[in-house]
Structures are given as structure tokens and as C-alpha cells.
Write a protein that holds these residues in place. Structure first.
Motif, PDB file in Angstrom:
ATOM      1  N   THR A 123      11.991   4.474   7.548  1.00  0.00           N
ATOM      2  CA  THR A 123      13.268   5.044   7.115  1.00  0.00           C
ATOM      3  C   THR A 123      13.058   6.178   6.117  1.00  0.00           C
ATOM      4  O   THR A 123      14.021   6.835   5.714  1.00  0.00           O
ATOM      5  CB  THR A 123      14.170   3.976   6.445  1.00  0.00           C
ATOM      6  OG1 THR A 123      13.571   3.541   5.211  1.00  0.00           O
ATOM      7  CG2 THR A 123      14.380   2.780   7.370  1.00  0.00           C
ATOM      8  N   ALA A 124      11.832   6.413   5.704  1.00  0.00           N
ATOM      9  CA  ALA A 124      11.536   7.412   4.673  1.00  0.00           C
ATOM     10  C   ALA A 124      12.030   8.805   5.059  1.00  0.00           C
ATOM     11  O   ALA A 124      12.024   9.186   6.239  1.00  0.00           O
ATOM     12  CB  ALA A 124      10.034   7.451   4.402  1.00  0.00           C
ATOM     13  N   PRO A 179      13.228  -0.132  -2.962  1.00  0.00           N
ATOM     14  CA  PRO A 179      13.263   1.296  -3.275  1.00  0.00           C
ATOM     15  C   PRO A 179      13.908   2.076  -2.130  1.00  0.00           C
ATOM     16  O   PRO A 179      13.624   1.801  -0.958  1.00  0.00           O
ATOM     17  CB  PRO A 179      11.777   1.655  -3.419  1.00  0.00           C
ATOM     18  CG  PRO A 179      11.115   0.379  -3.804  1.00  0.00           C
ATOM     19  CD  PRO A 179      11.868  -0.694  -3.085  1.00  0.00           C
ATOM     20  N   ASP A 180      14.771   3.005  -2.486  1.00  0.00           N
ATOM     21  CA  ASP A 180      15.476   3.802  -1.473  1.00  0.00           C
ATOM     22  C   ASP A 180      14.575   4.939  -1.008  1.00  0.00           C
ATOM     23  O   ASP A 180      14.324   5.890  -1.761  1.00  0.00           O
ATOM     24  CB  ASP A 180      16.774   4.344  -2.070  1.00  0.00           C
ATOM     25  CG  ASP A 180      17.661   4.993  -1.022  1.00  0.00           C
ATOM     26  OD1 ASP A 180      17.258   5.025   0.156  1.00  0.00           O
ATOM     27  OD2 ASP A 180      18.751   5.463  -1.383  1.00  0.00           O
ATOM     28  N   LEU A 181      14.101   4.878   0.222  1.00  0.00           N
ATOM     29  CA  LEU A 181      13.174   5.886   0.738  1.00  0.00           C
ATOM     30  C   LEU A 181      13.883   7.089   1.339  1.00  0.00           C
ATOM     31  O   LEU A 181      13.239   8.083   1.664  1.00  0.00           O
ATOM     32  CB  LEU A 181      12.249   5.254   1.801  1.00  0.00           C
ATOM     33  CG  LEU A 181      11.437   4.033   1.346  1.00  0.00           C
ATOM     34  CD1 LEU A 181      10.533   3.566   2.477  1.00  0.00           C
ATOM     35  CD2 LEU A 181      10.625   4.336   0.095  1.00  0.00           C
ATOM     36  N   ASN A 182      15.213   6.977   1.497  1.00  0.00           N
ATOM     37  CA  ASN A 182      15.977   8.110   2.033  1.00  0.00           C
ATOM     38  C   ASN A 182      17.378   8.045   1.456  1.00  0.00           C
ATOM     39  O   ASN A 182      18.230   7.298   1.918  1.00  0.00           O
ATOM     40  CB  ASN A 182      16.017   8.056   3.564  1.00  0.00           C
ATOM     41  CG  ASN A 182      16.583   9.333   4.161  1.00  0.00           C
ATOM     42  OD1 ASN A 182      17.267  10.106   3.482  1.00  0.00           O
ATOM     43  ND2 ASN A 182      16.292   9.579   5.422  1.00  0.00           N
ATOM     44  N   LYS A 183      17.626   8.858   0.440  1.00  0.00           N
ATOM     45  CA  LYS A 183      18.881   8.779  -0.302  1.00  0.00           C
ATOM     46  C   LYS A 183      20.063   9.388   0.447  1.00  0.00           C
ATOM     47  O   LYS A 183      21.195   9.297   0.000  1.00  0.00           O
ATOM     48  CB  LYS A 183      18.713   9.444  -1.668  1.00  0.00           C
ATOM     49  CG  LYS A 183      17.636   8.780  -2.526  1.00  0.00           C
ATOM     50  CD  LYS A 183      17.585   9.355  -3.924  1.00  0.00           C
ATOM     51  CE  LYS A 183      16.443   8.755  -4.731  1.00  0.00           C
ATOM     52  NZ  LYS A 183      16.555   7.291  -4.847  1.00  0.00           N
ATOM     53  N   THR A 209       0.832  -1.210   0.000  1.00  0.00           N
ATOM     54  CA  THR A 209       0.000   0.000   0.000  1.00  0.00           C
ATOM     55  C   THR A 209       0.858   1.248   0.000  1.00  0.00           C
ATOM     56  O   THR A 209       0.625   2.196  -0.763  1.00  0.00           O
ATOM     57  CB  THR A 209      -0.935   0.006   1.232  1.00  0.00           C
ATOM     58  OG1 THR A 209      -1.770  -1.152   1.200  1.00  0.00           O
ATOM     59  CG2 THR A 209      -1.814   1.249   1.247  1.00  0.00           C
ATOM     60  N   TYR A 210       1.885   1.253   0.852  1.00  0.00           N
ATOM     61  CA  TYR A 210       2.767   2.422   0.944  1.00  0.00           C
ATOM     62  C   TYR A 210       3.494   2.669  -0.378  1.00  0.00           C
ATOM     63  O   TYR A 210       3.528   3.803  -0.877  1.00  0.00           O
ATOM     64  CB  TYR A 210       3.775   2.225   2.073  1.00  0.00           C
ATOM     65  CG  TYR A 210       4.720   3.392   2.239  1.00  0.00           C
ATOM     66  CD1 TYR A 210       4.369   4.493   3.013  1.00  0.00           C
ATOM     67  CD2 TYR A 210       5.951   3.409   1.593  1.00  0.00           C
ATOM     68  CE1 TYR A 210       5.223   5.581   3.146  1.00  0.00           C
ATOM     69  CE2 TYR A 210       6.816   4.486   1.710  1.00  0.00           C
ATOM     70  CZ  TYR A 210       6.437   5.568   2.495  1.00  0.00           C
ATOM     71  OH  TYR A 210       7.288   6.648   2.611  1.00  0.00           O
ATOM     72  N   LEU A 211       4.079   1.607  -0.946  1.00  0.00           N
ATOM     73  CA  LEU A 211       4.816   1.781  -2.195  1.00  0.00           C
ATOM     74  C   LEU A 211       3.899   2.203  -3.336  1.00  0.00           C
ATOM     75  O   LEU A 211       4.290   3.000  -4.200  1.00  0.00           O
ATOM     76  CB  LEU A 211       5.547   0.485  -2.556  1.00  0.00           C
ATOM     77  CG  LEU A 211       6.672   0.060  -1.594  1.00  0.00           C
ATOM     78  CD1 LEU A 211       7.316  -1.243  -2.063  1.00  0.00           C
ATOM     79  CD2 LEU A 211       7.728   1.151  -1.460  1.00  0.00           C
ATOM     80  N   LYS A 228       6.047  13.427   4.668  1.00  0.00           N
ATOM     81  CA  LYS A 228       5.038  14.470   4.467  1.00  0.00           C
ATOM     82  C   LYS A 228       4.071  14.071   3.353  1.00  0.00           C
ATOM     83  O   LYS A 228       2.855  14.311   3.444  1.00  0.00           O
ATOM     84  CB  LYS A 228       5.718  15.797   4.112  1.00  0.00           C
ATOM     85  CG  LYS A 228       4.759  16.979   4.060  1.00  0.00           C
ATOM     86  CD  LYS A 228       5.505  18.283   3.852  1.00  0.00           C
ATOM     87  CE  LYS A 228       4.527  19.457   3.817  1.00  0.00           C
ATOM     88  NZ  LYS A 228       5.237  20.750   3.613  1.00  0.00           N
ATOM     89  N   THR A 229       4.598  13.455   2.298  1.00  0.00           N
ATOM     90  CA  THR A 229       3.750  12.983   1.193  1.00  0.00           C
ATOM     91  C   THR A 229       2.727  11.966   1.683  1.00  0.00           C
ATOM     92  O   THR A 229       1.571  11.959   1.261  1.00  0.00           O
ATOM     93  CB  THR A 229       4.619  12.342   0.089  1.00  0.00           C
ATOM     94  OG1 THR A 229       5.534  13.322  -0.410  1.00  0.00           O
ATOM     95  CG2 THR A 229       3.759  11.829  -1.055  1.00  0.00           C
ATOM     96  N   ASN A 230       3.164  11.105   2.601  1.00  0.00           N
ATOM     97  CA  ASN A 230       2.289  10.032   3.081  1.00  0.00           C
ATOM     98  C   ASN A 230       1.268  10.510   4.118  1.00  0.00           C
ATOM     99  O   ASN A 230       0.280   9.819   4.380  1.00  0.00           O
ATOM    100  CB  ASN A 230       3.139   8.915   3.685  1.00  0.00           C
ATOM    101  CG  ASN A 230       2.363   7.644   3.909  1.00  0.00           C
ATOM    102  OD1 ASN A 230       1.697   7.141   3.012  1.00  0.00           O
ATOM    103  ND2 ASN A 230       2.418   7.116   5.120  1.00  0.00           N
TER     104      ASN A 230
END
Length: 433
Positions: free
Chosen positions: A250-251, A106-110, A36-38, A257-259
């Protein structure tokens, strides 16, 4: 979110979990949360569709049997993660050459210096050897790099976990002042308050004395500080294991904020829709019943609601229900010998005015069966659907059919008796004197 968006995400969750083993579905809430999150992040153009697809396909390929592991990744001079063919990408190739089934998430925090990997659970033992060697190469700080420390001490080192995450600079200062030979391991669980340090065994008494003095000093100030603990390499690497929720946490602030706009209710629209659709038991009038009924790969069993569901030790378990699973006691098993059959809800249908369930067992596959102590029967000892039917349900099927026939005959006799009584007894008007 529009109804169409909601349905698309629901379909993504269902697509990712449809082939999962029922054991995994006991914790399928984590999978639903992850997908759901992705899906939301794809919709918001924060991650690529291809990355999302790779995760879904890996979840299906592993039947939901995977681990999420946090891995520190070196950065370039520009502060970017070193993912090219000569960096972490080379490490990924090395893992695959070893036979480890792995998927980069997917990298949630680069900017956090970490990547997360999905590892097939069966490959975790193989992965752990690589993981330990990799982490030792990433050690930093202290008087020595890991290899130098190992060479200096002839491999005589001790691993300790110290609740000093917020005061690492003080630790570095004090250790250097005391001449302690050490190296700091990467912090695999940022935020838990602990840091792990490899210390020359000859210096461990000095470390214990230093930490005891620190505890006494904090106690005098009214602060209680946890003890320092000795750990082994396996304990340390376990701190890198993550749940789906911890991965999501880890986002970056931007993604958080988007979520936020999706998280203004106890359960979001998507979560409620998933729970509603995955957990419902359909009737035998549903088109899906005919599809199972006509599929030669499945065998059909009847499950009496009163005796096999309501009198089952596990059928009323809320965790099982919330996971979209149906539990029922296996006929002729009772007490300490009771066994419980666990099936996905989509393989179960209601009939007989809600008094009976019709379920479908895949003939060549072994469904999940739980023992009276709540532990699953091992995979090697489970019976396939066809044998399970023959051993436990074949007799029940025949008796159920016989009972239905007797009931049907009794109803016919009763109806005929009523009809005859109506014909033979004339209607006589009552006279009032």
C-alpha cells in the motif's frame, strides 16, 4: 547498508519475535518482512521511531497472533484523513472501550483514504461487528445511503460483487438510468477488479439482466468477463484482511522508491542475515546452552538424530526449517499415531558429534505438537513441558544415559585390552633369509 545498520535491524526482528508462539513462527517470514521494511523506513526518516516501536510491542504482546485489516477513513475538505478526536480517533477509542486490542499501523500512503489496523486474533469476532457497522456508514454513491436503502426496502437487500472496478462510472450511469436502488460499499481490496454493491432485493433481477447483457456485449468483442457473485457481509469484510506483504504494497510511490535500493537482490542483506542467524542450531559449547541448563524453568531432553529426526514425517519440511523451527518425532509415537514436537531453534543444541540433539522444554508451558495429519494438537489438549518429559522422554533419557555408560565401559575395556596386548607381545624383528 553498513554492518551496524544490518545488525540493528536483525536485533529489531529478533526482539519482536522472541516471545511469539511457535505456531506463528511457521509464518514468521511475514513478520520478518514487516519489521525489516518498517526498520528501513525509520532509517530513511519516512516513519517515526515511536510508530515502529508500537508495532513491535503489539506483535510481542499478542504472541504474533494478529490480523491486519484495511479500513477506509473519511477525509476532510483539505483531503487529509480525519484522524482527530472527533474522527477516526473517536472510532479507535470506541474499539478499545469494547475490549478490542488494536494498534494503528504506520500510514504508508497518506492520500489513499485507508488506514490499517492490527487486531489481536482472539478479538476478531468482537471487531467484526464494529467493522460491519462502520463500513455500512461509509457507503457512498447510488440513489441511496445505506440507512436510506435499508429503510426503503425494510432491510430486504442483496449484496453482490461485480468485476467492474475499472468501469464504476459506467455502472453508476446504467444503474441510474435503469432506476436501480443501490449503494456502493467501500472497496477494501483495491486492485482485485471487484466492487461490492448493496442492491434492493426487488431490483436484483434487473441487475442480473443488465450484467448478462454486458457480458454478451463483451463476448462479442472477444473479451471474456467473469460472473457476478452473490456475497454476504462476512465475505465482503474478509476482503479487507491483509498479509504483511499486502500492507507493504500500500506504500506511496515515494516510499516504494525509497525501498527500491534495498530490493536489488533476491534476498536482501538483512533477510539473509536473519535467516542465517535464526535457523542455525548451536552446539552445547555455546554459552546459551549453559543458560538454559541452569534455568530451573526448563527441563532438558535428548533427541536422537537418526531415529527421531531423520525418521520424522515433518522434520525435513522446508517451511518449518526456514521458519527457524526444529521438528522431531516424539518417542514411542508411530504411523497414524505419530506426534511431532516443534521447538524454536534457539532451544535446541547439537552434541555427540552431531548424532544427538539436546533440547529444552519450558516446564509450565505447552509446546506446539503436530499430529500425523499435519494439524496441531489443540491448545487445551497440549501437555506442558514437564508432563511431556515424564510421559515420553524420561525413559529415553535413562536409556540414553545407560547406553552411554555401557559404551563408555566398552571403550575402556577395549582400550585396556589393547594396552595389555601391547605390553605382553614383544616386538620381534623379522629376519630376511
Amino acid at each position: 547498508m553498513s554492518e551496524r545498520d544490518t545488525q540493528q535491524i536483525i536485533m529489531a526482528v529478533q526482539k519482536a519475535t522472541v516471545l511469539m508462539d511457535p505456531v506463528f513462527k511457521l509464518t514468521a517470514a511475514g513478520a520478518a518482512l514487516l519489521i525489516t521494511y518498517l526498520a528501513r523506513m525509520v532509517k530513511e526518516h519516512k516513519i517515526k521511531k515511536g510508530e515502529f516501536k508500537n508495532v513491535q510491542e503489539f506483535m510481542k504482546a499478542t504472541d504474533g497472533q494478529y490480523n491486519i485489516v484495511n479500513v477506509p477513513v473519511p477525509t476532510t475538505a483539505e483531503g487529509l484523513k480525519w484522524l482527530g478526536s472527533e474522527g477516526f480517533g473517536k472510532e479507535m477509542d470506541s474499539l478499545r472501550e469494547m475490549g478490542v486490542r488494536v494498534q494503528l499501523m504506520p500510514d504508508l500512503n497518506k492520500s489513499d483514504g485507508f488506514e490499517q489496523l492490527m487486531i489481536q486474533s482472539d478479538d476478531m469476532e468482537l471487531f467484526s461487528g464494529w467493522y460491519e457497522r462502520y463500513l455500512q456508514r461509509q457507503m457512498r454513491g447510488g440513489e441511496h445511503l445505506t440507512q436510506d436503502l435499508q429503510n426503503l426496502t425494510n432491510g430486504k437487500t442483496t449484496l453482490v460483487s461485480i468485476p467492474f472496478e475499472e468501469n464504476e462510472s459506467k455502472l453508476v450511469h446504467d444503474f441510474e438510468k435503469l432506476g436501480i436502488n443501490y449503494s456502493i460499499l467501500p472497496d477494501l481490496n483495491v486492485g482485485d477488479g471487484e466492487i461490492q454493491i448493496m442492491v434492493a432485493s426487488s431490483d436484483i433481477d434487473t441487475v442480473k439482466y443488465w450484467y448478462g447483457m454486458y457480458q454478451n456485449d463483451q463476448l462479442a468483442k472477444g473479451n471474456e468477463v467473469k460472473d457476478m457473485n452473490y456475497v454476504n457481509m462476512e465475505d465482503y469484510t474478509q476482503t479487507g484482511n491483509m498479509t504483511e506483504e499486502e500492507y507493504i504494497n500500500t506504500a506511496s510511490p515515494e516510499l516504494q522508491k525509497t525501498n527500491e535500493k534495498y530490493e536489488n537482490r533476491e534476498y536482501g542483506e538483512v533477510e539473509n542475515s536473519i535467516i542465517k542467524q535464526e535457523n542455525r542450531i548451536r552446539s552445547t559449547e555455546d554459552v546459551a546452552y549453559e543458560q538454559y541448563h541452569n534455568n530451573p524453568g526448563f527441563t532438558e531432553i535428548t533427541i536422537n538424530k537418526e531415529t527421531l529426526v531423520e525418521k520424522s514425517s515433518f522434520a525435513q519440511n522446508e517451511k518449518i526449517k526456514e521458519s527457524g523451527l526444529f521438528a522431531s518425532r516424539i518417542p514411542t509415537t508411530y504411523g497414524k499415531d505419530e506426534q511431532t514436537l516443534i521447538l524454536p531453534n534457539e532451544q535446541v543444541f547439537l552434541t555427540d558429534d552431531g548424532k544427538t540433539y539436546i533440547a529444552f522444554l519450558e516446564k509450565d508451558k505447552s509446546p506446539l505438537v503436530m499430529l500425523a495429519n499435519g494439524m496441531p494438537v489443540s491448545v487445551t489438549e497440549r501437555k506442558n513441558g514437564e508432563k511431556l518429559f515424564r510421559d515420553y522422554y524420561d525413559k529415553v533419557e535413562r536409556e540414553f544415559y545407560k547406553k552411554e555408560q555401557l559404551s563408555h565401559t566398552a571403550n575402556k575395556v577395549q582400550e585396556s585390552a589393547k594396552s595389555m596386548a601391547t605390553e605382553k607381545i614383544p616386538s620381534v624383528p623379522i629376519k630376511i633369509k
